[in-house]
Design a protein around this motif. Structure first.
Motif, PDB file in Angstrom:
ATOM      1  N   GLU A   1     -12.860 -74.424 -55.461  1.00 40.83           N
ATOM      2  CA  GLU A   1     -11.929 -75.446 -55.824  1.00 40.83           C
ATOM      3  C   GLU A   1     -12.361 -76.728 -55.201  1.00 40.83           C
ATOM      4  O   GLU A   1     -12.387 -76.836 -54.004  1.00 40.83           O
ATOM      5  N   ASP A   2     -12.257 -78.029 -56.011  1.00 42.61           N
ATOM      6  CA  ASP A   2     -12.557 -79.089 -55.607  1.00 42.61           C
ATOM      7  C   ASP A   2     -11.627 -80.219 -56.290  1.00 42.61           C
ATOM      8  O   ASP A   2     -12.020 -80.630 -57.232  1.00 42.61           O
ATOM      9  N   GLY A   3     -10.497 -80.501 -55.590  1.00 38.87           N
ATOM     10  CA  GLY A   3      -9.444 -81.564 -56.432  1.00 38.87           C
ATOM     11  C   GLY A   3      -9.106 -80.804 -57.593  1.00 38.87           C
ATOM     12  O   GLY A   3      -8.589 -79.822 -57.592  1.00 38.87           O
ATOM     13  N   ARG A   4      -9.431 -81.399 -58.686  1.00 45.04           N
ATOM     14  CA  ARG A   4      -8.855 -81.177 -59.859  1.00 45.04           C
ATOM     15  C   ARG A   4      -9.773 -80.241 -60.556  1.00 45.04           C
ATOM     16  O   ARG A   4      -9.548 -79.537 -61.729  1.00 45.04           O
ATOM     17  N   PHE A   5     -10.945 -79.701 -59.994  1.00 49.69           N
ATOM     18  CA  PHE A   5     -12.051 -78.809 -60.544  1.00 49.69           C
ATOM     19  C   PHE A   5     -12.109 -77.593 -59.826  1.00 49.69           C
ATOM     20  O   PHE A   5     -12.092 -77.372 -58.690  1.00 49.69           O
ATOM     21  N   THR A   6     -12.400 -76.578 -60.777  1.00 54.33           N
ATOM     22  CA  THR A   6     -12.334 -75.160 -60.332  1.00 54.33           C
ATOM     23  C   THR A   6     -13.516 -74.637 -60.851  1.00 54.33           C
ATOM     24  O   THR A   6     -13.630 -74.516 -61.892  1.00 54.33           O
ATOM     25  N   ALA A   7     -14.556 -74.074 -59.969  1.00 54.44           N
ATOM     26  CA  ALA A   7     -15.571 -73.370 -60.654  1.00 54.44           C
ATOM     27  C   ALA A   7     -15.331 -71.784 -60.272  1.00 54.44           C
ATOM     28  O   ALA A   7     -14.904 -71.580 -59.186  1.00 54.44           O
ATOM     29  N   GLN A   8     -15.643 -71.178 -61.166  1.00 48.61           N
ATOM     30  CA  GLN A   8     -15.613 -69.755 -61.259  1.00 48.61           C
ATOM     31  C   GLN A   8     -16.857 -69.061 -61.515  1.00 48.61           C
ATOM     32  O   GLN A   8     -17.340 -69.448 -62.553  1.00 48.61           O
ATOM     33  N   VAL A   9     -17.270 -67.816 -60.771  1.00 49.05           N
ATOM     34  CA  VAL A   9     -18.383 -67.206 -60.985  1.00 49.05           C
ATOM     35  C   VAL A   9     -18.255 -65.814 -61.089  1.00 49.05           C
ATOM     36  O   VAL A   9     -17.513 -65.342 -60.171  1.00 49.05           O
ATOM     37  N   ASP A  10     -18.658 -65.224 -62.105  1.00 52.04           N
ATOM     38  CA  ASP A  10     -18.522 -63.777 -62.343  1.00 52.04           C
ATOM     39  C   ASP A  10     -19.871 -63.172 -62.392  1.00 52.04           C
ATOM     40  O   ASP A  10     -20.374 -63.064 -63.711  1.00 52.04           O
ATOM     41  N   LYS A  11     -20.451 -62.702 -61.359  1.00 49.40           N
ATOM     42  CA  LYS A  11     -21.941 -62.094 -61.402  1.00 49.40           C
ATOM     43  C   LYS A  11     -21.962 -60.873 -62.167  1.00 49.40           C
ATOM     44  O   LYS A  11     -23.040 -60.783 -62.924  1.00 49.40           O
ATOM     45  N   SER A  12     -20.724 -60.084 -62.142  1.00 48.19           N
ATOM     46  CA  SER A  12     -21.132 -58.904 -62.985  1.00 48.19           C
ATOM     47  C   SER A  12     -21.113 -59.032 -64.323  1.00 48.19           C
ATOM     48  O   SER A  12     -21.771 -58.247 -65.190  1.00 48.19           O
ATOM     49  N   SER A  13     -20.667 -60.206 -64.821  1.00 46.81           N
ATOM     50  CA  SER A  13     -20.619 -60.471 -66.374  1.00 46.81           C
ATOM     51  C   SER A  13     -21.492 -61.629 -66.815  1.00 46.81           C
ATOM     52  O   SER A  13     -21.574 -61.961 -67.759  1.00 46.81           O
ATOM     53  N   LYS A  14     -22.135 -62.161 -65.708  1.00 44.72           N
ATOM     54  CA  LYS A  14     -23.037 -63.289 -65.642  1.00 44.72           C
ATOM     55  C   LYS A  14     -22.658 -64.574 -66.620  1.00 44.72           C
ATOM     56  O   LYS A  14     -23.172 -65.045 -67.621  1.00 44.72           O
ATOM     57  N   TYR A  15     -21.247 -64.884 -65.828  1.00 45.18           N
ATOM     58  CA  TYR A  15     -20.456 -65.822 -66.514  1.00 45.18           C
ATOM     59  C   TYR A  15     -19.940 -66.907 -65.458  1.00 45.18           C
ATOM     60  O   TYR A  15     -19.662 -66.329 -64.403  1.00 45.18           O
ATOM     61  N   ILE A  16     -20.153 -68.300 -65.979  1.00 38.36           N
ATOM     62  CA  ILE A  16     -19.860 -69.068 -64.976  1.00 38.36           C
ATOM     63  C   ILE A  16     -18.834 -69.987 -65.835  1.00 38.36           C
ATOM     64  O   ILE A  16     -18.882 -70.180 -67.040  1.00 38.36           O
ATOM     65  N   SER A  17     -17.757 -70.435 -65.056  1.00 39.33           N
ATOM     66  CA  SER A  17     -16.847 -71.219 -65.878  1.00 39.33           C
ATOM     67  C   SER A  17     -16.257 -72.433 -64.864  1.00 39.33           C
ATOM     68  O   SER A  17     -16.533 -72.609 -63.531  1.00 39.33           O
ATOM     69  N   LEU A  18     -15.911 -73.499 -65.619  1.00 38.39           N
ATOM     70  CA  LEU A  18     -15.398 -74.770 -64.861  1.00 38.39           C
ATOM     71  C   LEU A  18     -14.132 -75.078 -65.495  1.00 38.39           C
ATOM     72  O   LEU A  18     -13.949 -75.149 -66.855  1.00 38.39           O
ATOM     73  N   PHE A  19     -13.067 -75.287 -64.764  1.00 40.37           N
ATOM     74  CA  PHE A  19     -11.769 -75.821 -65.093  1.00 40.37           C
ATOM     75  C   PHE A  19     -11.471 -76.885 -64.632  1.00 40.37           C
ATOM     76  O   PHE A  19     -11.625 -77.286 -63.237  1.00 40.37           O
ATOM     77  N   ILE A  20     -10.816 -77.578 -65.604  1.00 48.50           N
ATOM     78  CA  ILE A  20     -10.316 -78.973 -64.949  1.00 48.50           C
ATOM     79  C   ILE A  20      -9.023 -79.211 -65.492  1.00 48.50           C
ATOM     80  O   ILE A  20      -8.569 -78.951 -66.474  1.00 48.50           O
ATOM     81  N   ARG A  21      -8.231 -79.450 -64.505  1.00 51.11           N
ATOM     82  CA  ARG A  21      -6.722 -79.667 -64.333  1.00 51.11           C
ATOM     83  C   ARG A  21      -6.350 -80.793 -64.635  1.00 51.11           C
ATOM     84  O   ARG A  21      -7.052 -81.858 -64.059  1.00 51.11           O
ATOM     85  N   ASP A  22      -5.381 -81.208 -65.434  1.00 57.65           N
ATOM     86  CA  ASP A  22      -4.792 -82.601 -65.427  1.00 57.65           C
ATOM     87  C   ASP A  22      -5.918 -83.314 -65.991  1.00 57.65           C
ATOM     88  O   ASP A  22      -6.227 -84.633 -65.248  1.00 57.65           O
ATOM     89  N   SER A  23      -6.301 -83.209 -67.102  1.00 52.67           N
ATOM     90  CA  SER A  23      -7.773 -83.751 -67.374  1.00 52.67           C
ATOM     91  C   SER A  23      -7.307 -85.462 -67.778  1.00 52.67           C
ATOM     92  O   SER A  23      -6.456 -85.615 -68.400  1.00 52.67           O
ATOM     93  N   GLN A  24      -8.414 -86.133 -67.538  1.00 56.46           N
ATOM     94  CA  GLN A  24      -8.223 -87.671 -67.927  1.00 56.46           C
ATOM     95  C   GLN A  24      -9.362 -88.003 -68.771  1.00 56.46           C
ATOM     96  O   GLN A  24     -10.223 -87.432 -68.928  1.00 56.46           O
ATOM     97  N   PRO A  25      -8.990 -89.143 -69.440  1.00 52.38           N
ATOM     98  CA  PRO A  25     -10.021 -89.900 -70.345  1.00 52.38           C
ATOM     99  C   PRO A  25     -11.454 -89.965 -69.615  1.00 52.38           C
ATOM    100  O   PRO A  25     -12.425 -90.010 -70.320  1.00 52.38           O
ATOM    101  N   SER A  26     -11.316 -90.408 -68.352  1.00 48.58           N
ATOM    102  CA  SER A  26     -12.310 -90.680 -67.472  1.00 48.58           C
ATOM    103  C   SER A  26     -13.313 -89.356 -67.410  1.00 48.58           C
ATOM    104  O   SER A  26     -14.407 -89.441 -67.062  1.00 48.58           O
ATOM    105  N   ASP A  27     -12.644 -87.913 -67.874  1.00 43.65           N
ATOM    106  CA  ASP A  27     -13.560 -86.813 -67.683  1.00 43.65           C
ATOM    107  C   ASP A  27     -14.252 -86.615 -68.894  1.00 43.65           C
ATOM    108  O   ASP A  27     -15.102 -85.872 -68.895  1.00 43.65           O
ATOM    109  N   SER A  28     -14.224 -87.540 -70.045  1.00 45.83           N
ATOM    110  CA  SER A  28     -14.992 -87.357 -71.166  1.00 45.83           C
ATOM    111  C   SER A  28     -16.526 -87.560 -70.764  1.00 45.83           C
ATOM    112  O   SER A  28     -17.061 -88.628 -70.321  1.00 45.83           O
ATOM    113  N   ALA A  29     -17.166 -86.501 -71.096  1.00 44.58           N
ATOM    114  CA  ALA A  29     -18.672 -86.634 -70.669  1.00 44.58           C
ATOM    115  C   ALA A  29     -19.193 -85.217 -71.189  1.00 44.58           C
ATOM    116  O   ALA A  29     -18.476 -84.538 -71.688  1.00 44.58           O
ATOM    117  N   THR A  30     -20.427 -85.174 -70.793  1.00 47.32           N
ATOM    118  CA  THR A  30     -21.139 -83.942 -71.188  1.00 47.32           C
ATOM    119  C   THR A  30     -21.249 -83.111 -69.754  1.00 47.32           C
ATOM    120  O   THR A  30     -21.759 -83.684 -68.649  1.00 47.32           O
TER     121      THR A  30
END
Lengths: 109, 113
Positions: free
Chosen positions: A57-86
């Protein structure tokens, strides 16, 4: 099969929503996992990196890794217009960085 | 500011011409990576240099070449340019303590007309 895959979006959410961005990878040898944010026509900037399964976790961002499933996620809490990006997920394989194609996110005010 | 400097920021040139893109890595970084990003496309890895030596090649055309100099700056040379070479070209550097992070420059936008 591409080494790193992402849903390209675009993904549109209202301001304040929780955003979930996902990425899958094909090679279990990948060890380091990163999320980059790229504003239009700018260089990608590193948001987070991790090398183990679980959450980071880092502020509003949480990275999650599941190596068994080969799956990566990024969660953004309380998203803001300034988060608009790729958002690009990336893995390290040997000495190379392999990037997913990116998911375009729009946070609407 | 990532500390990685790319010049020029914009370049417009004609088909068949040759251009050179320049990258100065962050102070202390030994690795330099070059990527190509076409419109609405992901980052395509081109080539990686470490302390002056080529370490890996990706989808780099034979018309393209690169080198890293003793002062660690790098140049990407693109020759016999075609319309399809129009893209953003990014350089990234990473620290010598293990390639766990890549820091990107702001890119050079190349337009071939």
């Amino acid at each position: 099969q591409k080494e790193v895959e992402q849903d390209p979006g675009p993904l549109s959410v209202p301001e304040g929503a929780i955003v979930s961005l996902n990425c899958t990878y094909s090679n279990s040898a990948f060890q380091y996992f990163m999320w980059y944010r790229q504003y239009s026509r700018k260089g990608p900037e590193l948001l987070m990196y991790t090398y183990s399964s679980g959450n980071k976790e880092d502020g509003r961002f949480t990275a999650q890794v599941d190596k068994s499933s080969k799956y990566i996620s990024l969660f953004i809490r309380d998203s803001q217009p300034s988060d608009s990006a790729t958002y690009l997920c990336a893995v390290i394989y040997g000495q190379n960085f392999v990037f997913g194609p990116g998911t375009r996110l729009s946070v609407l005010p | 500011d990532s500390g990685v400097t790319q010049t020029p920021k914009h370049l417009i040139t004609a088909t068949g011409q040759r251009v050179t893109l320049r990258c100065s890595p962050r102070s202390g970084d030994l690795s330099v990576y070059w990527y190509q990003q076409s419109l609405d496309q992901g980052l395509q890895f081109l080539i990686h240099y470490y302390n002056g030596e080529e370490r890996a090649k990706g989808n780099i055309l034979e018309r393209f070449s690169a080198q890293q100099f003793p002062d660690l700056h790098s140049e990407l040379n693109l020759s016999s340019l075609e319309l399809g070479d129009s893209a953003l070209y990014f350089c990234a550097s990473s620290p010598p303590s293990g390639n766990t992070e890549a820091f990107f420059g702001q890119g050079t936008r190349l337009t071939v007309v």
